[in-house]
Design an enzyme around this catalytic site. Sequence first.
Site, short mmCIF file in Angstrom:
data_model
loop_
_atom_site.label_atom_id
_atom_site.label_comp_id
_atom_site.label_asym_id
_atom_site.label_seq_id
_atom_site.Cartn_x
_atom_site.Cartn_y
_atom_site.Cartn_z
N ASP A 127 0.84 -1.19 0.00
CA ASP A 127 0.00 0.00 0.00
C ASP A 127 0.89 1.25 0.00
OD1 ASP A 127 0.94 0.30 2.62
OD2 ASP A 127 -0.92 -0.43 3.53
N ASN A 128 0.30 2.39 0.23
CA ASN A 128 1.01 3.66 0.20
C ASN A 128 2.09 3.78 1.28
OD1 ASN A 128 1.15 5.92 -1.37
ND2 ASN A 128 -0.27 7.12 -0.12
#
Length: 132
Positions: free
Chosen positions: A16-17
């Site tokens: 993810d980020n």
Amino acid sequence: MLESEVKIRVRYKETDNMGVVHHSNYVNYYEVARTEMMRERGLTYKEMEARGVMLPVHDIRITYLAPAYYDDLLTVRIRLAERPGVKLRFLHEVYNEAGELINTGEVVLVFVHADTRRPMRAPQWFLDLFDC
């Protein structure tokens, strides 16, 4: 019961980020371990389905203990939990490169006739392959 393990390198697209492995990817890691365990015993999903047997997922339980990150080399251990009947239950443990347990899971599959899609008992040839 029977145990196996596989190494999986975390790919960028699985994070993810924050650079952490997205929770949904553990189901894929479990599947890789399961298919490789079967392959080690001389059976592929493709061959099993050609013999008229399918194994859809019935239930998945996952516990997240610590994160995995991009480019980590994970070890996924899999164990056949019990002698298969109509259901096939696997237990999973995922370890990071430091050997720390970061994830556990249980996957239950059901033996199903490919043509009728009805549940069935584990075929004897399957039990023989897994020494059950």
